[in-house]
Design a protein around this motif. Sequence first.
Motif, PDB file in Angstrom:
ATOM      1  N   GLU A   4      -5.207  11.760 -23.697  1.00 37.90           N
ATOM      2  CA  GLU A   4      -3.764  11.685 -23.280  1.00 37.90           C
ATOM      3  C   GLU A   4      -3.204  12.798 -23.657  1.00 37.90           C
ATOM      4  O   GLU A   4      -2.931  13.253 -24.959  1.00 37.90           O
ATOM      5  CB  GLU A   4      -3.496  10.285 -24.059  1.00 37.90           C
ATOM      6  CG  GLU A   4      -2.067   9.667 -23.563  1.00 37.90           C
ATOM      7  CD  GLU A   4      -1.300  10.513 -22.900  1.00 37.90           C
ATOM      8  OE1 GLU A   4      -0.757  10.607 -21.469  1.00 37.90           O
ATOM      9  OE2 GLU A   4      -0.266  11.311 -23.780  1.00 37.90           O
ATOM     10  N   PHE A  14       9.058  10.644 -29.727  1.00 37.57           N
ATOM     11  CA  PHE A  14       9.222   9.843 -28.514  1.00 37.57           C
ATOM     12  C   PHE A  14      10.244   8.970 -28.524  1.00 37.57           C
ATOM     13  O   PHE A  14      11.128   8.874 -27.629  1.00 37.57           O
ATOM     14  CB  PHE A  14       7.864   9.279 -28.274  1.00 37.57           C
ATOM     15  CG  PHE A  14       7.816   8.377 -27.226  1.00 37.57           C
ATOM     16  CD1 PHE A  14       7.812   9.149 -25.871  1.00 37.57           C
ATOM     17  CD2 PHE A  14       8.046   6.940 -27.031  1.00 37.57           C
ATOM     18  CE1 PHE A  14       7.836   8.411 -24.634  1.00 37.57           C
ATOM     19  CE2 PHE A  14       7.994   6.420 -25.779  1.00 37.57           C
ATOM     20  CZ  PHE A  14       7.608   7.011 -24.573  1.00 37.57           C
ATOM     21  N   GLY A  47      -0.731   0.524 -25.514  1.00 37.95           N
ATOM     22  CA  GLY A  47       0.370   1.925 -25.240  1.00 37.95           C
ATOM     23  C   GLY A  47       1.544   1.592 -25.861  1.00 37.95           C
ATOM     24  O   GLY A  47       2.698   1.876 -25.345  1.00 37.95           O
ATOM     25  N   CYS A  48       1.284   1.689 -27.337  1.00 38.17           N
ATOM     26  CA  CYS A  48       2.600   1.392 -28.476  1.00 38.17           C
ATOM     27  C   CYS A  48       3.378   2.547 -28.479  1.00 38.17           C
ATOM     28  O   CYS A  48       4.651   2.454 -29.015  1.00 38.17           O
ATOM     29  CB  CYS A  48       2.025   1.051 -29.684  1.00 38.17           C
ATOM     30  SG  CYS A  48       0.871   2.250 -30.479  1.00 38.17           S
ATOM     31  N   GLY A  49       3.270   3.681 -28.243  1.00 41.74           N
ATOM     32  CA  GLY A  49       3.896   4.926 -28.294  1.00 41.74           C
ATOM     33  C   GLY A  49       4.256   5.131 -29.691  1.00 41.74           C
ATOM     34  O   GLY A  49       3.424   5.170 -30.643  1.00 41.74           O
ATOM     35  N   ASP A  68      -2.994   2.794 -28.895  1.00 43.47           N
ATOM     36  CA  ASP A  68      -2.428   3.715 -27.791  1.00 43.47           C
ATOM     37  C   ASP A  68      -3.525   4.625 -27.659  1.00 43.47           C
ATOM     38  O   ASP A  68      -4.349   4.786 -28.613  1.00 43.47           O
ATOM     39  CB  ASP A  68      -1.309   4.450 -28.477  1.00 43.47           C
ATOM     40  CG  ASP A  68      -0.438   5.275 -27.379  1.00 43.47           C
ATOM     41  OD1 ASP A  68       0.820   4.769 -27.154  1.00 43.47           O
ATOM     42  OD2 ASP A  68      -0.898   6.199 -26.915  1.00 43.47           O
ATOM     43  N   LEU A  69      -3.455   5.310 -26.431  1.00 44.15           N
ATOM     44  CA  LEU A  69      -4.858   6.318 -26.288  1.00 44.15           C
ATOM     45  C   LEU A  69      -4.449   7.536 -26.729  1.00 44.15           C
ATOM     46  O   LEU A  69      -5.572   8.364 -26.982  1.00 44.15           O
ATOM     47  CB  LEU A  69      -4.625   6.494 -24.681  1.00 44.15           C
ATOM     48  CG  LEU A  69      -5.569   7.280 -23.985  1.00 44.15           C
ATOM     49  CD1 LEU A  69      -7.162   6.834 -24.428  1.00 44.15           C
ATOM     50  CD2 LEU A  69      -5.452   7.426 -22.682  1.00 44.15           C
ATOM     51  N   GLN A  92      -6.997   2.930 -28.559  1.00 47.47           N
ATOM     52  CA  GLN A  92      -7.778   2.144 -27.679  1.00 47.47           C
ATOM     53  C   GLN A  92      -7.090   2.689 -26.102  1.00 47.47           C
ATOM     54  O   GLN A  92      -6.000   3.139 -26.067  1.00 47.47           O
ATOM     55  CB  GLN A  92      -7.442   0.699 -27.603  1.00 47.47           C
ATOM     56  CG  GLN A  92      -7.872   0.106 -29.174  1.00 47.47           C
ATOM     57  CD  GLN A  92      -9.332  -0.277 -28.843  1.00 47.47           C
ATOM     58  OE1 GLN A  92      -9.802  -0.530 -27.774  1.00 47.47           O
ATOM     59  NE2 GLN A  92     -10.030  -0.563 -29.992  1.00 47.47           N
ATOM     60  N   ASP A  93      -8.083   2.725 -25.323  1.00 49.97           N
ATOM     61  CA  ASP A  93      -7.827   2.868 -24.013  1.00 49.97           C
ATOM     62  C   ASP A  93      -7.744   1.621 -23.109  1.00 49.97           C
ATOM     63  O   ASP A  93      -8.609   0.832 -23.149  1.00 49.97           O
ATOM     64  CB  ASP A  93      -9.036   3.834 -23.360  1.00 49.97           C
ATOM     65  CG  ASP A  93      -9.005   4.099 -21.862  1.00 49.97           C
ATOM     66  OD1 ASP A  93      -7.860   3.491 -21.270  1.00 49.97           O
ATOM     67  OD2 ASP A  93      -9.733   4.901 -21.406  1.00 49.97           O
ATOM     68  N   CYS A  94      -6.555   1.392 -22.613  1.00 51.88           N
ATOM     69  CA  CYS A  94      -6.309   0.048 -22.056  1.00 51.88           C
ATOM     70  C   CYS A  94      -7.271  -0.459 -20.901  1.00 51.88           C
ATOM     71  O   CYS A  94      -7.316  -1.389 -20.503  1.00 51.88           O
ATOM     72  CB  CYS A  94      -4.742  -0.113 -21.518  1.00 51.88           C
ATOM     73  SG  CYS A  94      -4.464   1.139 -20.077  1.00 51.88           S
ATOM     74  N   VAL A 110       4.427  -2.555 -23.068  1.00 52.99           N
ATOM     75  CA  VAL A 110       5.755  -1.879 -22.710  1.00 52.99           C
ATOM     76  C   VAL A 110       5.797  -0.614 -22.298  1.00 52.99           C
ATOM     77  O   VAL A 110       5.328   0.399 -22.995  1.00 52.99           O
ATOM     78  CB  VAL A 110       6.698  -1.911 -23.977  1.00 52.99           C
ATOM     79  CG1 VAL A 110       8.239  -1.631 -23.740  1.00 52.99           C
ATOM     80  CG2 VAL A 110       6.629  -3.384 -24.671  1.00 52.99           C
ATOM     81  N   ASN A 111       6.396  -0.462 -21.161  1.00 55.88           N
ATOM     82  CA  ASN A 111       6.419   0.905 -20.306  1.00 55.88           C
ATOM     83  C   ASN A 111       5.065   1.575 -20.231  1.00 55.88           C
ATOM     84  O   ASN A 111       5.067   2.788 -20.581  1.00 55.88           O
ATOM     85  CB  ASN A 111       7.491   1.753 -21.207  1.00 55.88           C
ATOM     86  CG  ASN A 111       8.733   1.251 -21.096  1.00 55.88           C
ATOM     87  OD1 ASN A 111       9.085   0.937 -19.752  1.00 55.88           O
ATOM     88  ND2 ASN A 111       9.617   1.243 -22.131  1.00 55.88           N
ATOM     89  N   LEU A 112       3.966   0.699 -19.931  1.00 63.04           N
ATOM     90  CA  LEU A 112       2.984   1.207 -19.820  1.00 63.04           C
ATOM     91  C   LEU A 112       2.380   1.092 -18.299  1.00 63.04           C
ATOM     92  O   LEU A 112       1.618   1.831 -17.689  1.00 63.04           O
ATOM     93  CB  LEU A 112       1.742   0.315 -20.676  1.00 63.04           C
ATOM     94  CG  LEU A 112       0.232   0.866 -20.715  1.00 63.04           C
ATOM     95  CD1 LEU A 112      -0.077   2.349 -21.005  1.00 63.04           C
ATOM     96  CD2 LEU A 112      -0.627  -0.038 -21.428  1.00 63.04           C
TER      97      LEU A 112
HETATM   98  C1  SAM Z   1       5.829   5.664 -21.689  1.00 61.11           C
HETATM   99  S1  SAM Z   1       5.051   5.547 -23.169  1.00 61.11           S
HETATM  100  C2  SAM Z   1       5.606   3.996 -23.806  1.00 61.11           C
HETATM  101  C3  SAM Z   1       5.447   3.800 -25.311  1.00 61.11           C
HETATM  102  C4  SAM Z   1       6.110   2.455 -25.910  1.00 61.11           C
HETATM  103  N1  SAM Z   1       5.229   1.288 -25.460  1.00 61.11           N
HETATM  104  C5  SAM Z   1       7.553   2.487 -25.629  1.00 61.11           C
HETATM  105  O1  SAM Z   1       7.908   1.798 -24.736  1.00 61.11           O
HETATM  106  O2  SAM Z   1       8.455   3.172 -26.521  1.00 61.11           O
HETATM  107  C6  SAM Z   1       3.416   5.353 -22.565  1.00 61.11           C
HETATM  108  C7  SAM Z   1       2.306   5.311 -23.745  1.00 61.11           C
HETATM  109  O3  SAM Z   1       1.087   4.830 -23.142  1.00 61.11           O
HETATM  110  C8  SAM Z   1       0.096   5.457 -23.625  1.00 61.11           C
HETATM  111  N2  SAM Z   1      -0.900   5.487 -22.697  1.00 61.11           N
HETATM  112  C9  SAM Z   1      -1.158   6.289 -21.744  1.00 61.11           C
HETATM  113  N3  SAM Z   1      -2.434   6.050 -21.046  1.00 61.11           N
HETATM  114  C10 SAM Z   1      -3.043   5.125 -22.011  1.00 61.11           C
HETATM  115  C11 SAM Z   1      -4.163   4.269 -21.681  1.00 61.11           C
HETATM  116  N4  SAM Z   1      -4.893   4.428 -20.934  1.00 61.11           N
HETATM  117  N5  SAM Z   1      -4.594   3.486 -22.647  1.00 61.11           N
HETATM  118  C12 SAM Z   1      -3.432   2.923 -23.729  1.00 61.11           C
HETATM  119  N6  SAM Z   1      -2.372   3.856 -23.823  1.00 61.11           N
HETATM  120  C13 SAM Z   1      -1.989   4.752 -22.925  1.00 61.11           C
HETATM  121  C14 SAM Z   1       0.842   6.957 -23.874  1.00 61.11           C
HETATM  122  O4  SAM Z   1       0.080   7.638 -24.963  1.00 61.11           O
HETATM  123  C15 SAM Z   1       2.232   6.426 -24.447  1.00 61.11           C
HETATM  124  O5  SAM Z   1       2.293   6.540 -25.724  1.00 61.11           O
END
Ligand code: SAM
Length: 208
Positions: A4, A14, A47-49, A68-69, A92-94, A110-112
């Motif tokens: 990522e 972020f 994807g917890c950011g 999160d990735l 973790q990779d979703c 959320v926002n993933l």
């Molecule tokens: C737009 S951000 C949203 C973060 C948080 N959920 C929020 O709303 O504040 C997207 C997040 O997804 C993660 N992400 C991207 N690809 C991913 C994957 N394949 N598996 C898990 N997380 C991933 C990114 O690293 C990033 O932290």
Amino acid sequence: MQKEKHWSRFANDFEKRVIYVAGKQNILAIEKTLGEQRLKGKVLELGCGNGTYSEALARYAQVLHITDLSHQMVSFCQSRHKNLKNVVVERQDCFNLSYAAGKFNAVVMVNLLHIIPNPEAALIEARRVLQPEGTIVVVSFTSSGMSFFSKLGMMYRYFRAYGKPPAGSRVLDVDSISQMLKCTGFSVVSANLMGTGAKAVFARAIVS
Ligand SMILES: C[S@@+](CC[C@H](N)C(=O)[O-])C[C@H]1O[C@@H](n2cnc3c(N)ncnc32)[C@H](O)[C@@H]1O
């Protein structure tokens, strides 16, 4: 496992950038609505950011895995949430979770969904790790339902905060998220637009 790069660059601030783009009141509203879901048992956040919503989710969960990735996002959350005793922070990779089938009572994204290349594959993987009748909660920012001027302002702030969106990003709305959930083996319980100025789809579904 994938790398990522795009979001990792923003790991140290972020949440501040999200607040700048979408507005603090909207972030607080999402946090409140997530808390009101009262997700109990073993809960997984993908994807917890920066872990913005972890405290709200940890209130009802027996154990909350926030994942999160991005290595950088994971280490930020490890430090931020070190005092939350029922929280485990993991990389973790979703698309390829390391958990056994049926481990979780609830999955939260959320926002993933709108920033990944194949959202349906992530939903299928989420379903795999959910118990029968497990719950999924999906929240995704959207331009759907926004006025022309709100959209313009949002685009300006988005580009200032993050630059060009990563490849595979798309605009999702209530219908497309509901459809994706149905096609990947969920029954939609509710799916609505929320937010003032900026908008987000908030959907809750159960394994069908
Ligand atoms: C737009 S951000 C949203 C973060 C948080 N959920 C929020 O709303 O504040 C997207 C997040 O997804 C993660 N992400 C991207 N690809 C991913 C994957 N394949 N598996 C898990 N997380 C991933 C990114 O690293 C990033 O932290």
